[in-house]
Design an enzyme around this catalytic site. Structure first.
Site, PDB file in Angstrom:
ATOM      1  N   SER A  67     -13.060   1.752  10.204  1.00 10.27           N
ATOM      2  CA  SER A  67     -12.346   1.795   8.927  1.00 10.27           C
ATOM      3  C   SER A  67     -13.061   0.986   7.850  1.00 10.27           C
ATOM      4  CB  SER A  67     -10.934   1.248   9.110  1.00 10.27           C
ATOM      5  OG  SER A  67     -10.279   1.229   7.849  1.00 10.27           O
ATOM      6  N   ALA A  68     -13.063   1.523   6.637  1.00  8.84           N
ATOM      7  CA  ALA A  68     -13.596   0.786   5.479  1.00  8.84           C
ATOM      8  C   ALA A  68     -12.730  -0.431   5.154  1.00  8.84           C
ATOM      9  CB  ALA A  68     -13.701   1.711   4.274  1.00  8.84           C
ATOM     10  N   ASP A  69     -11.553  -0.536   5.787  1.00  9.93           N
ATOM     11  CA  ASP A  69     -10.729  -1.743   5.594  1.00  9.93           C
ATOM     12  C   ASP A  69     -11.545  -2.994   5.928  1.00  9.93           C
ATOM     13  OD1 ASP A  69      -8.668   0.044   5.127  1.00  9.93           O
ATOM     14  OD2 ASP A  69      -7.498  -0.497   6.909  1.00  9.93           O
TER      15      ASP A  69
ATOM     16  N   LYS B 233      -5.635  10.701   0.626  1.00 10.29           N
ATOM     17  CA  LYS B 233      -5.734   9.358   1.203  1.00 10.29           C
ATOM     18  C   LYS B 233      -6.976   8.706   0.599  1.00 10.29           C
ATOM     19  CE  LYS B 233      -6.700   7.213   5.719  1.00 10.29           C
ATOM     20  NZ  LYS B 233      -6.839   7.484   7.160  1.00 10.29           N
TER      21      LYS B 233
ATOM     22  N   LYS C 196      -3.367  -1.445  15.639  1.00  9.18           N
ATOM     23  CA  LYS C 196      -2.785  -0.651  16.719  1.00  9.18           C
ATOM     24  C   LYS C 196      -3.786  -0.494  17.844  1.00  9.18           C
ATOM     25  CE  LYS C 196       0.771   1.974  14.496  1.00  9.18           C
ATOM     26  NZ  LYS C 196       0.561   2.158  13.070  1.00  9.18           N
TER      27      LYS C 196
ATOM     28  N   VAL D  55      -5.402   0.277   3.046  1.00  6.82           N
ATOM     29  CA  VAL D  55      -5.527  -1.185   3.007  1.00  6.82           C
ATOM     30  C   VAL D  55      -6.764  -1.572   2.203  1.00  6.82           C
ATOM     31  CG1 VAL D  55      -6.015  -3.236   4.409  1.00  6.82           C
ATOM     32  CG2 VAL D  55      -4.265  -1.598   5.156  1.00  6.82           C
TER      33      VAL D  55
ATOM     34  N   GLU E 139       0.830  -1.210   0.000  1.00  7.67           N
ATOM     35  CA  GLU E 139       0.000   0.000   0.000  1.00  7.67           C
ATOM     36  C   GLU E 139       0.863   1.259   0.000  1.00  7.67           C
ATOM     37  OE1 GLU E 139      -1.690   1.725   3.466  1.00  7.67           O
ATOM     38  OE2 GLU E 139      -1.118   0.043   4.753  1.00  7.67           O
TER      39      GLU E 139
ATOM     40  N   ASP F 241     -17.065   5.619  13.812  1.00 13.09           N
ATOM     41  CA  ASP F 241     -15.818   5.583  13.049  1.00 13.09           C
ATOM     42  C   ASP F 241     -15.239   4.172  13.014  1.00 13.09           C
ATOM     43  OD1 ASP F 241     -13.443   6.002  11.757  1.00 13.09           O
ATOM     44  OD2 ASP F 241     -12.736   7.599  13.084  1.00 13.09           O
TER      45      ASP F 241
HETATM   46  N1  PSU Z   1      -2.726   1.526  10.603  1.00 11.58           N
HETATM   47  C1  PSU Z   1      -1.415   1.712  10.811  1.00 11.58           C
HETATM   48  N2  PSU Z   1      -0.693   2.428   9.908  1.00 11.58           N
HETATM   49  C2  PSU Z   1      -1.266   2.978   8.811  1.00 11.58           C
HETATM   50  C3  PSU Z   1      -2.654   2.746   8.590  1.00 11.58           C
HETATM   51  C4  PSU Z   1      -3.335   2.017   9.506  1.00 11.58           C
HETATM   52  O1  PSU Z   1      -0.904   1.209  11.790  1.00 11.58           O
HETATM   53  O2  PSU Z   1      -0.580   3.660   8.023  1.00 11.58           O
HETATM   54  C5  PSU Z   1      -3.306   3.272   7.341  1.00 11.58           C
HETATM   55  C6  PSU Z   1      -3.640   2.113   6.388  1.00 11.58           C
HETATM   56  O3  PSU Z   1      -3.502   2.561   5.061  1.00 11.58           O
HETATM   57  C7  PSU Z   1      -5.104   1.837   6.692  1.00 11.58           C
HETATM   58  C8  PSU Z   1      -5.600   3.230   6.969  1.00 11.58           C
HETATM   59  O4  PSU Z   1      -5.817   1.229   5.643  1.00 11.58           O
HETATM   60  O5  PSU Z   1      -4.555   3.867   7.676  1.00 11.58           O
HETATM   61  C9  PSU Z   1      -6.873   3.220   7.789  1.00 11.58           C
HETATM   62  O6  PSU Z   1      -7.372   4.515   7.838  1.00 11.58           O
HETATM   63  P1  PSU Z   1      -8.871   4.745   8.344  1.00 11.58           P
HETATM   64  O7  PSU Z   1      -8.850   4.437   9.794  1.00 11.58           O
HETATM   65  O8  PSU Z   1      -9.114   6.198   8.057  1.00 11.58           O
HETATM   66  O9  PSU Z   1      -9.731   3.825   7.546  1.00 11.58           O
HETATM   67 MN    MN Z   2     -12.231   6.368   9.955  1.00 15.27          MN
END
Ligand code: PSU
Ligand code: MN
Length: 315
Positions: A147-149, A93, A166, A113, A32, A145
């Site tokens: 993540s869309a992951d 992003k 994390k 991701v 990524e 909130d």
């Molecule tokens: N977690 C980490 N390091 C990162 C990310 C997540 O420890 O760099 C990044 C990854 O690209 C992940 C994104 O897909 O942040 C998730 O962001 P969000 O919570 O906005 O979906």
């Molecule tokens: Mn988010």
């Protein structure tokens, strides 16, 4: 009336090395770009991005770092493109929902991701290495909130090698959501879900595998069944003697969460904000650990891709 609007070509572009490897059935590992543009501080980010690709090569696979350059979605960024995403300001992003918007507006963008998994799977890449997955945030009951992951992996057939999530996130809630969404989770040589900087994130796992070949067997089983079409998270913890000092970790986390509140940070800015706080507050200790995690994951992902390719060639 004549329409002078020239339609741009939005096809996904493959780097030539990646295109050759995919055509020949050789092992490829997706990487990524959000960790490069938004997850790691400059100037280390570019150096680390190159080291990740080298770790994949050292283990016998071809790296395919995914990102968007001037509106073109690229699978297998070349070094100039990687440099651009690591160094210019204003790189967006991009989650999956943003890809077409960014393409049509000619943006530079780094894929998360979620977006990297979706693009990689569409390109026929089955293995992806990253650091940590996005997940359910701690205040999700109020903020929604998440993540869309997670939801993307529910419908994307790819193996994601990561060090868990994390502890800036709600780890237990993230595991619950992964179960609900039907995303497979397996520990690599562990039955505890890792907490990224720390070896043990505090939760048990149902499954554990000991070798890259075993992971490749899982991918083959899923493909042959053709029943489960979601992702598989391969959770690869740091050895305990390489983790971030847990006391330093807990202090930094508590401070970061308080700062988040103070500064009113929300939405997609939350994850980069907390990551930057860790890197500055630990004076680089978390960065060193972060890099180590990613390189280990790149190595394991490449070994899984090699095993999967050998399996296909023998079949
Ligand atoms: N977690 C980490 N390091 C990162 C990310 C997540 O420890 O760099 C990044 C990854 O690209 C992940 C994104 O897909 O942040 C998730 O962001 P969000 O919570 O906005 O979906
Ligand atoms: Mn988010």
């Amino acid at each position: 009336m004549t329409n002078f609007h020239i339609r741009p070509d939005f096809h996904v572009r493959h780097g030539s090395e990646v295109a050759d490897a995919l055509r020949d059935g050789r092992p490829v590992v997706a990487l990524e770009s959000t960790i490069v543009s938004h997850g790691l501080p400059r100037p280390d980010n570019l150096r680390v991005a190159r080291e990740i690709e080298q770790a994949v090569r050292d283990a016998g696979a071809v790296p395919a770092t995914i990102g968007m350059v001037g509106g073109q979605l690229v699978v297998g960024l070349d070094d100039a493109e990687l440099t651009r995403l690591a160094t210019v300001d204003g790189v967006a992003k991009l989650s999956v929902r943003d890809l077409a918007l960014a393409a049509a507006t000619g943006a530079d963008g780094a894929t998360t991701v979620a977006a990297t998994s979706a693009v990689a799977a569409a390109a026929g890449i089955g293995v992806f290495a990253t650091g940590g997955l996005g997940g359910v945030h701690r205040e999700a009951a109020q903020t929604f909130d998440e993540s869309a992951d997670l939801v993307t992996l529910a419908r994307t057939p790819i193996a994601v090698v990561c060090a868990g999530v994390k502890s800036i996130l709600d780890v237990g809630a993230t595991l619950e959501r992964l179960e609900t969404l039907g995303v497979g989770v397996v520990g690599f040589r562990t039955r505890r879900f890792p907490g990224f900087f720390i070896t043990d994130g505090g939760f048990d796992l149902d499954w554990s595998l000991d070798s890259a070949e075993q992971v490749a067997d899982v991918l083959a089983a899923r493909e042959q069944h053709d029943v489960h079409h979601g992702g598989l998270i391969v959770a690869n913890p740091l050895p305990t003697d390489e983790q971030l000092d847990p006391a330093l970790h807990d202090r930094t986390l508590a401070d970061g969460l308080a700062l988040l509140q103070r500064d009113g940070v929300t939405g997609k800015a939350v994850t980069p904000y907390l990551l930057a706080h860790f890197h500055s507050a630990t004076e680089g200790a978390s960065l060193a650990v972060n890099v180590r995690i990613i390189l280990r994951n790149a190595d394991l992902a490449a070994r899984i891709a090699v095993a999967a390719a050998a399996r296909r060639a023998g079949a």
